[in-house]
Write an enzyme that holds these catalytic residues in place. Structure first.
Site: not given
Ligand code: C2G
Length: 143
Positions: A54, A56
């Site tokens: 990803k 990340k």
């Molecule tokens: N999230 C949220 N509010 C925030 C930050 C994050 O609601 N202020 C939610 C994101 O929208 C997501 C979840 O928390 O649904 C996890 O966010 P991340 O850890 O950033 O996930 P990501 O790296 O986007 O991975 O297959 C999908 C991926 O694994 C998503």
């Protein structure tokens, strides 16, 4: 006397996926909201290898992020998220009723709608892992 709980409707199982690095209240609020509609909330936590795919760069390794999620009252089970494609088999294997994400992913997983309900919830404003990393960096620079 033992109370027998007869379930008249099938269990509602919800799946969401994410990295959940530097776990913060935005993550908490999403998972709490996702635990409401269902009987079971499954969280797919991205493995370190999948985060490389990803692009990340995580602060916390998978085993720590998993441990934190498993300690959350609203989370029933944590599974490793290893590929983008595994969602389809997860939906079938766990007999999921809902796949859900924060709305920064709005539309990205609509292709799963032939298998299950897909919902996007509003993100929590003013907090993100990226923003936390920057704040920590600033503190380190001024310390
Ligand atoms: N999230 C949220 N509010 C925030 C930050 C994050 O609601 N202020 C939610 C994101 O929208 C997501 C979840 O928390 O649904 C996890 O966010 P991340 O850890 O950033 O996930 P990501 O790296 O986007 O991975 O297959 C999908 C991926 O694994 C998503």
């Amino acid at each position: 006397m033992l109370a027998v709980i007869s379930r008249t409707r099938p269990a509602t199982t919800v799946l969401t996926c994410g990295t959940f690095d530097l776990y913060h209240h935005g993550h908490v609020r999403l998972l709490q909201r996702l635990s409401e509609p269902g009987d079971e909330l499954i969280v797919g936590c991205s493995t370190d290898q999948f985060n490389d795919i990803k692009g990340k760069r995580c602060v916390m390794p998978f085993f720590q992020r998993r441990e934190i999620l498993e300690a959350c009252r609203c989370v029933s089970r944590v599974i490793p998220e290893e590929t983008w494609e595994q969602k389809r088999s997860d939906i079938v294997n766990y007999n999921l009723s809902i796949f859900a994400m924060g709305d920064d992913w709005a539309g990205h997983f609509d292709d799963l709608r032939d298998l299950t309900r897909v919902i996007y919830l509003p993100r929590t404003k003013d907090v993100s892992t990226t923003e936390l990393k920057e704040r920590i960096q600033q503190r380190a620079n001024t310390a």
